[in-house]
Design an enzyme around this catalytic site. Structure first.
Site: not given
Length: 522
Positions: A256, A258, A442
């Protein structure tokens, strides 16, 4: 305008959150926690700063200053976000939340923001766990959260090319519901699937739960349409192109900063008809890693290839005897997959793996893992209310470094967490995705925290984890994105020359610096 069923402070839907009694019961598994859970504040009890903005008359019908909307759009879903919400520490909420219903609305909102030095935070489902939707200060006159949830339609389905044109605000379940009558699926199911959007997946380069082959959302993109303060960028629909650097790649993962992704042509898949799965147990985690490497390099491409270390297997109910468990699964829309599963089990057996079921239908261990996987964010919130510190971070590395990284996290991070909290942590690991040249581990860290100091302790643990990853040449993130929380390590991971190019692209596309300031570049 905000969904009243959604929790404003934590994960998912309010009625699915753990009750006070369930929080206390869960805390019994971790000695040293508080005796009672932190209360959940009512929005009416929050002391939000007064809005500094008022939308022009032409845009007022798109904007909300309602405290519930502003509170729900202040943070994402990181542990530190949840804890600060529980303490009512919402010092930088958006002044307004805008709900555009078309591209023209977005253009008008961006023009207003650009003319008035208003920071604009593009917002999909708000499931960021890296500070990706939180304004953390600057010299802007105000902050506007740009919620794209009203743009949630599958606009076109192209059966000849097996693709669909989809608006960025489409949440996972609604997107799949619209594709189902056509016999298609996007086949992208991140853990946040129910509460995240296509635009969010594209902006963060999200990964789905399919563990091999097509893992990131990138693999499904045919073309993108993006609105920027400098104009509209739309790429040509092509199956592939060798014409210079890809314009889509510039916006995939841009978070969000560019431009605002408004729609995309996505490659869709035929819905699967055949499935087969089984768990495989290993006495030694190192042997299990070698088995997964063999499977990843075999070209079998299992849809599920999740390796759970002993702690993770115990936590999810997949095993309880100190074993590591590999959850294997295959699927196809066109042919039975039992033979592929048998080959994968055979490879696992060559490295000491022991199949725990005959394959075919899902067994209890696989069901336990799947249920725990979906329930995990709610349990994280329950532990947070009991002042446990819960940190999850993911990474990727090459196979030759995998075991060393796993052992370093257990030992070095374990020692660091003990030094920070004075308690011995639980540190679990699972492989979420695997590639021929390396895995994506993870990690989950759980430890009793000090009530009132949970965020500060979490920040120290996060910093220690980031330094260990960097020292072992592992990525600061595989699929959680950069946001603001990962910026220090992202800045060190990327080449400085690329950073200069990225800053130049930011200046060209967003010359006034209004889009999600502080993400990726300053």
């Amino acid at each position: 305008m905000n969904d009243p069923a959604r929790s404003w402070w934590g994960w998912g839907r309010r009625h699915d959150a753990l009750s006070d009694a369930e929080c206390v019961e869960l805390a019994h598994l971790l000695p040293g926690l508080a005796e009672a859970p932190l209360p959940v504040p009512d929005v009416s009890d929050l002391h939000l700063p007064a809005p500094r903005l008022r939308a022009p008359t032409s845009l007022e019908h798109l904007c909300s200053a309602d405290p519930a909307d502003r509170a729900a759009h202040t943070f994402g879903q990181a542990y530190r976000d949840v804890v600060r919400a529980l303490y009512g520490q919402l010092s930088t909420p958006p002044d307004l939340v805008a709900y555009p219903r078309g591209e023209l609305h977005i253009v008008e909102l961006l023009d207003w923001a650009m003319s008035n030095s208003i920071a604009v935070i593009p917002y999909g489902g708000g499931s960021s766990v890296v500070g990706g939707v939180e304004y953390r200060g600057g010299d802007h006159r105000g902050t506007l959260s740009l919620d794209l949830s009203a743009l949630g339609e599958v606009l076109e389905v192209d059966p000849v090319n097996r693709a669909a044109r989809i608006q960025a605000g489409a949440f996972g379940p609604a997107l799949e519901d619209q594709l189902r009558p056509h016999g298609y699926t996007l086949r992208h199911f991140p853990q946040s699937f129910e509460f995240s959007t296509l635009g969010g997946w594209l902006a963060t380069r999200a990964a789905g739960h399919y563990a091999t082959l097509h893992t990131h959302i990138d693999d499904f993109v045919e073309s993108l349409r993006v609105l920027t303060p400098a104009g509209t960028a739309e790429s040509l629909r092509l199956p592939s192109s060798g014409a210079g650097p890809s314009p889509d790649r510039m916006f995939l993962g841009s978070e969000g900063t560019l431009g605002v992704i408004t729609e995309a042509w996505m490659r869709v898949q035929d819905r699967p008809r055949y499935t087969a799965s089984t768990p495989v147990s290993f006495a030694a985690f190192g042997d299990a890693l070698e088995a997964v490497r063999a499977i990843a390099q075999s070209g079998l491409h299992p849809s599920n290839c999740r390796l759970l270390d002993p702690g993770e297997a115990l936590l999810s109910g997949a095993a309880g005897g100190g074993e590591s468990v590999l959850v294997l699964g295959f699927e196809s829309a066109h042919f039975p997959v039992d033979e592929q599963l048998a080959h994968a089990v055979e490879l696992a057996g060559e490295h000491g793996g022991r199949q725990r079921s005959s394959g075919g239908s899902e067994d209890d261990a696989v069901r336990s893992w799947r249920s725990a996987f979906l329930r995990m964010p709610y349990q994280r919130d329950g532990l947070a209310r009991m002042s446990a510190i819960v940190e999850t971070f993911e990474t990727s590395c090459t196979w030759d470094r995998a075991l060393g990284l796993y052992e370093a996290i257990q030992q070095e991070l374990g020692a660091a967490v003990t030094g920070i909290t004075g308690a011995t942590p639980t540190i679990n690991c699972r492989l979420t995705h695997v590639y021929p040249d390396g895995p994506a581990p993870y990690f989950t860290v759980i430890v009793p925290g000090r009530r009132g100091s949970e965020v500060a302790q979490w920040d120290e643990i996060k910093a220690a984890a980031g330094e260990i990853l960097h020292s072992h040449r592992a990525s600061i993130t595989h699929h959680h994105a950069v946001g603001r929380d990962h910026r220090p390590w992202y800045d060190r991971q990327r080449p400085e020359l690329f950073a200069s190019v990225l800053r130049a692209a930011k200046h060209t596309l967003d010359p006034h610096g209004i889009l999600n300031p502080g993400v990726l570049v300053d």
